[in-house]
Enzyme design. Structure first.
Site, short mmCIF file in Angstrom:
data_model
loop_
_atom_site.label_atom_id
_atom_site.label_comp_id
_atom_site.label_asym_id
_atom_site.label_seq_id
_atom_site.Cartn_x
_atom_site.Cartn_y
_atom_site.Cartn_z
N HIS A 167 26.20 41.82 28.74
CA HIS A 167 27.15 41.32 27.76
C HIS A 167 26.41 40.45 26.73
O HIS A 167 25.48 39.71 27.08
CB HIS A 167 28.24 40.50 28.43
CG HIS A 167 29.21 41.33 29.22
ND1 HIS A 167 29.99 40.83 30.24
CD2 HIS A 167 29.53 42.64 29.12
CE1 HIS A 167 30.74 41.79 30.74
NE2 HIS A 167 30.49 42.89 30.08
N TYR A 227 37.02 38.63 32.92
CA TYR A 227 37.23 38.38 34.34
C TYR A 227 37.85 37.00 34.58
O TYR A 227 37.59 36.36 35.60
CB TYR A 227 35.91 38.51 35.09
CG TYR A 227 35.33 39.90 34.99
CD1 TYR A 227 35.66 40.89 35.90
CD2 TYR A 227 34.48 40.24 33.94
CE1 TYR A 227 35.16 42.17 35.79
CE2 TYR A 227 33.97 41.53 33.81
CZ TYR A 227 34.32 42.49 34.74
OH TYR A 227 33.83 43.76 34.62
#
Length: 204
Positions: free
Chosen positions: A151, A161
């Protein structure tokens, strides 16, 4: 291919682009330098990952390393047996004659395994999510998890998340209770708190 996804969290295209030179068996690492993508009208092409963070090196667990050692022996034997039938390639995973594979083929492989095992359907991308979620649940720092996932920003990982991070936050509070020897309240005590707290709040 499924185990690499599970133990590294690599994307489908990244797994398809892996070459044996990307794996350091001595240092137990694996690197991402390329990705296979599908371009309409052209088929598959090989490209450099779109962000610098996607080009990464990650440590791999012993269970995956042992599997890769075994798989490489199979891979060498297969190519020797096929001879000129297969085109020369250093890719871990190829089409029947040695060419690039479509990333979607990984889902086809997974579907066959799930069907044979009579398991509920899910995608290869779900395995990537499982990898990231397990790291967060184990308390691996968000920055580390984000870097391994490729990421560009830890905030991307955090936003995606968030529900797991919140559950980890509750687990952290419970862990502090345990450290200081605090005993969980009984259900009757909890009901009393649920009644008293609104009354206290009302009087403030």
């Amino acid at each position: 291919a499924m185990l690499i996804t599970l133990f590294t969290g690599f994307r489908r295209g990244e797994v398809c682009g892996l070459e044996w030179s990307d794996i350091n068996f001595q240092k137990r690492t694996i690197e991402v330098h390329r990705s296979i993508v599908v371009v309409k009208g052209y088929g598959t092409i090989e490209k450099t990952p779109k962000t610098k963070s996607s080009q990464r090196k990650v440590a791999i667990p012993s269970i995956l390393l042992d599997t890769l050692v075994e798989y490489k022996k199979y891979w060498i034997d297969l190519r020797e047996a096929c001879g000129d039938y297969m085109e020369s390639s250093d890719k871990l995973f190829t089409a029947e004659k040695g060419g690039r594979i479509y990333p979607g083929l990984l889902n086809s492989w997974l579907n066959k395994v799930l069907k044979d095992a009579n398991l509920e359907h899910f995608t290869v991308h779900s395995i990537r999510h499982t990898n990231i979620t397990l790291q967060l649940a184990a308390g691996v720092p968000l920055v580390t998890v984000s870097g391994r996932a490729g990421h560009s920003d830890p905030n991307v990982t955090g936003n995606t998340y968030a529900h797991w991070l919140q559950s980890s936050d509750r687990a952290a509070a419970d862990a502090i209770d345990h450290i200081f020897g605090y005993q969980q309240k009984t259900s009757d005590e909890k009901e009393n708190i649920n009644y008293v707290y609104p009354q206290i709040k009302k009087n403030l």
